[in-house]
Design a protein around this motif. Sequence first.
Motif, PDB file in Angstrom:
ATOM      1  N   MET A 282       0.842  -1.183   0.000  1.00 18.04           N
ATOM      2  CA  MET A 282       0.000   0.000   0.000  1.00 18.04           C
ATOM      3  C   MET A 282       0.886   1.245   0.000  1.00 18.04           C
ATOM      4  O   MET A 282       1.999   1.223   0.545  1.00 18.04           O
ATOM      5  CB  MET A 282      -0.916  -0.001   1.229  1.00 18.04           C
ATOM      6  CG  MET A 282      -1.871  -1.175   1.297  1.00 18.04           C
ATOM      7  SD  MET A 282      -2.898  -1.163   2.797  1.00 18.04           S
ATOM      8  CE  MET A 282      -3.904   0.295   2.489  1.00 18.04           C
ATOM      9  N   PRO A 283       0.432   2.354  -0.603  1.00 17.77           N
ATOM     10  CA  PRO A 283       1.277   3.551  -0.704  1.00 17.77           C
ATOM     11  C   PRO A 283       1.682   4.141   0.643  1.00 17.77           C
ATOM     12  O   PRO A 283       2.719   4.806   0.747  1.00 17.77           O
ATOM     13  CB  PRO A 283       0.401   4.531  -1.486  1.00 17.77           C
ATOM     14  CG  PRO A 283      -0.565   3.661  -2.234  1.00 17.77           C
ATOM     15  CD  PRO A 283      -0.830   2.508  -1.335  1.00 17.77           C
ATOM     16  N   SER A 284       0.855   3.931   1.692  1.00 15.50           N
ATOM     17  CA  SER A 284       1.174   4.463   3.013  1.00 15.50           C
ATOM     18  C   SER A 284       0.412   3.668   4.059  1.00 15.50           C
ATOM     19  O   SER A 284      -0.535   2.937   3.748  1.00 15.50           O
ATOM     20  CB  SER A 284       0.788   5.950   3.116  1.00 15.50           C
ATOM     21  OG  SER A 284      -0.609   6.113   2.894  1.00 15.50           O
ATOM     22  N   ASN A 285       0.835   3.824   5.319  1.00 16.54           N
ATOM     23  CA  ASN A 285       0.137   3.152   6.404  1.00 16.54           C
ATOM     24  C   ASN A 285      -1.242   3.762   6.618  1.00 16.54           C
ATOM     25  O   ASN A 285      -1.391   4.979   6.654  1.00 16.54           O
ATOM     26  CB  ASN A 285       0.939   3.303   7.712  1.00 16.54           C
ATOM     27  CG  ASN A 285       2.066   2.296   7.801  1.00 16.54           C
ATOM     28  OD1 ASN A 285       1.892   1.139   7.415  1.00 16.54           O
ATOM     29  ND2 ASN A 285       3.213   2.719   8.295  1.00 16.54           N
ATOM     30  N   ARG A 286      -2.231   2.917   6.729  1.00 18.50           N
ATOM     31  CA  ARG A 286      -3.562   3.352   7.133  1.00 18.50           C
ATOM     32  C   ARG A 286      -4.277   2.187   7.787  1.00 18.50           C
ATOM     33  O   ARG A 286      -4.117   1.039   7.371  1.00 18.50           O
ATOM     34  CB  ARG A 286      -4.365   3.935   5.964  1.00 18.50           C
ATOM     35  CG  ARG A 286      -4.818   2.949   4.898  1.00 18.50           C
ATOM     36  CD  ARG A 286      -5.715   3.626   3.877  1.00 18.50           C
ATOM     37  NE  ARG A 286      -4.994   4.609   3.086  1.00 18.50           N
ATOM     38  CZ  ARG A 286      -5.512   5.750   2.656  1.00 18.50           C
ATOM     39  NH1 ARG A 286      -6.751   6.065   2.956  1.00 18.50           N
ATOM     40  NH2 ARG A 286      -4.798   6.575   1.920  1.00 18.50           N
ATOM     41  N   SER A 287      -5.054   2.484   8.819  1.00 13.15           N
ATOM     42  CA  SER A 287      -5.783   1.461   9.550  1.00 13.15           C
ATOM     43  C   SER A 287      -7.265   1.804   9.576  1.00 13.15           C
ATOM     44  O   SER A 287      -7.643   2.976   9.513  1.00 13.15           O
ATOM     45  CB  SER A 287      -5.265   1.353  10.990  1.00 13.15           C
ATOM     46  OG  SER A 287      -3.889   1.052  11.025  1.00 13.15           O
ATOM     47  N   PHE A 288      -8.110   0.787   9.655  1.00 11.95           N
ATOM     48  CA  PHE A 288      -9.560   0.945   9.774  1.00 11.95           C
ATOM     49  C   PHE A 288     -10.139   1.795   8.632  1.00 11.95           C
ATOM     50  O   PHE A 288     -10.893   2.734   8.855  1.00 11.95           O
ATOM     51  CB  PHE A 288      -9.918   1.546  11.136  1.00 11.95           C
ATOM     52  CG  PHE A 288      -9.488   0.684  12.289  1.00 11.95           C
ATOM     53  CD1 PHE A 288     -10.217  -0.447  12.635  1.00 11.95           C
ATOM     54  CD2 PHE A 288      -8.343   0.978  13.002  1.00 11.95           C
ATOM     55  CE1 PHE A 288      -9.815  -1.261  13.679  1.00 11.95           C
ATOM     56  CE2 PHE A 288      -7.926   0.163  14.048  1.00 11.95           C
ATOM     57  CZ  PHE A 288      -8.663  -0.956  14.387  1.00 11.95           C
ATOM     58  N   PHE A 289      -9.766   1.419   7.421  1.00  4.84           N
ATOM     59  CA  PHE A 289     -10.224   2.130   6.236  1.00  4.84           C
ATOM     60  C   PHE A 289     -11.364   1.373   5.567  1.00  4.84           C
ATOM     61  O   PHE A 289     -11.681   0.234   5.919  1.00  4.84           O
ATOM     62  CB  PHE A 289      -9.065   2.324   5.247  1.00  4.84           C
ATOM     63  CG  PHE A 289      -8.287   1.064   4.946  1.00  4.84           C
ATOM     64  CD1 PHE A 289      -8.660   0.216   3.916  1.00  4.84           C
ATOM     65  CD2 PHE A 289      -7.168   0.730   5.696  1.00  4.84           C
ATOM     66  CE1 PHE A 289      -7.951  -0.945   3.625  1.00  4.84           C
ATOM     67  CE2 PHE A 289      -6.437  -0.430   5.424  1.00  4.84           C
ATOM     68  CZ  PHE A 289      -6.827  -1.262   4.397  1.00  4.84           C
ATOM     69  N   ALA A 290     -11.988   2.015   4.580  1.00  3.21           N
ATOM     70  CA  ALA A 290     -13.043   1.381   3.790  1.00  3.21           C
ATOM     71  C   ALA A 290     -12.420   0.683   2.588  1.00  3.21           C
ATOM     72  O   ALA A 290     -11.427   1.158   2.031  1.00  3.21           O
ATOM     73  CB  ALA A 290     -14.047   2.429   3.320  1.00  3.21           C
ATOM     74  N   VAL A 291     -13.009  -0.436   2.186  1.00  2.00           N
ATOM     75  CA  VAL A 291     -12.484  -1.193   1.055  1.00  2.00           C
ATOM     76  C   VAL A 291     -13.635  -1.730   0.218  1.00  2.00           C
ATOM     77  O   VAL A 291     -14.702  -2.065   0.738  1.00  2.00           O
ATOM     78  CB  VAL A 291     -11.560  -2.342   1.541  1.00  2.00           C
ATOM     79  CG1 VAL A 291     -12.337  -3.319   2.408  1.00  2.00           C
ATOM     80  CG2 VAL A 291     -10.900  -3.063   0.381  1.00  2.00           C
ATOM     81  N   GLY A 292     -13.435  -1.778  -1.097  1.00  2.00           N
ATOM     82  CA  GLY A 292     -14.417  -2.341  -2.015  1.00  2.00           C
ATOM     83  C   GLY A 292     -13.702  -2.878  -3.244  1.00  2.00           C
ATOM     84  O   GLY A 292     -12.550  -2.513  -3.508  1.00  2.00           O
TER      85      GLY A 292
END
Length: 343
Positions: free
Chosen positions: A154-164
Amino acid sequence: METFHLIPGLPDELGLDCITRLPYTTHRLVSSVCRRWRQLISSSHFYYHRRNSGATRLLSCFVQTLPPTYSTTGWKLCTSLAYGLTLFDPLTQSWDRIPPIPHYPDGLPLFCHIASTEGKLVLMGGWDPETYDPIVDVFVYDFSRCGWRKGKDMPSNRSFFAVGASDGRIYVAGGHDESKNALKSAWVYDLRSDEWTELPQMSQGRDECEGLMAGGEFWVISGYDTERQGMFDASAEVYDLDSGEWRVVDQAWETGRCPRACVGMDKEGRLTNWSEWEAAFQVGTCGVVIGSQTVVTGSEYQGAAQNFYAMMEREEGENSKMTKINVPEEYSGYVQSGCCVEV
């Protein structure tokens, strides 16, 4: 020059139809027959041909706690929760486990996200189960080969995001960074090219939001901005896959209600909360839409046993038909999230 047919003695059209009708569980073995069969079965063309022919199967895939491991003397070897990937086939009522990711043999990254497209399962993000550090790993499970491969981070760290997911692409938006700042950025991962492309930003940061694909739209539901920790918004933002533009939908969700894993959409395009349909899953609700039905899991109260129900699509003027699913003990653990897999 000699022509090599898919099946000797048959025109390729008939050979393709024969291979198309083979169940997905045989694809790994069939791929070893010859190079041409291997190239065919692993191609997106073959997947869409099978789907258009009605030969694919819809499965539920759950991120689920694994049964505890015990020593020969009966002592529990691991006290912390470990998660694995569980498959449920509603047609045969059968259960199975996807092999662990080689990089994480003892359990999935905590709070990881999953999505599926073109007969493959994509797992991304989460926290390292040993250090609890956020990770940018992307892994792709190919059902035709029964194996994992590493995708581009992934381009950067992220947590608890939306995905589809839609048509070979995985969309992500929102969540928070390593400093707990809510994000309004969005990206799309192309499964075929193994590349990430940045999308236009949303109008606001949305931490702990939920993603939902509806037709040609990617819905990012609720969440909260950095200054409003835990105060879930009632709005949603919708990304049109054709125009590449976002729009805001006000009052799409219940103010103050966490949307994680419990969002659905009815025939009229209204968002629904699966936990409101049955007292058996008021806590830890997770719903996975599989064709004309939805598999819903959850508990009656905190600490209660996990329930699994199949909810049939409602006819106009009728209540939903709920059927309790019999679950083997080893597949009865808590479900964190899930998605539909078409293979």
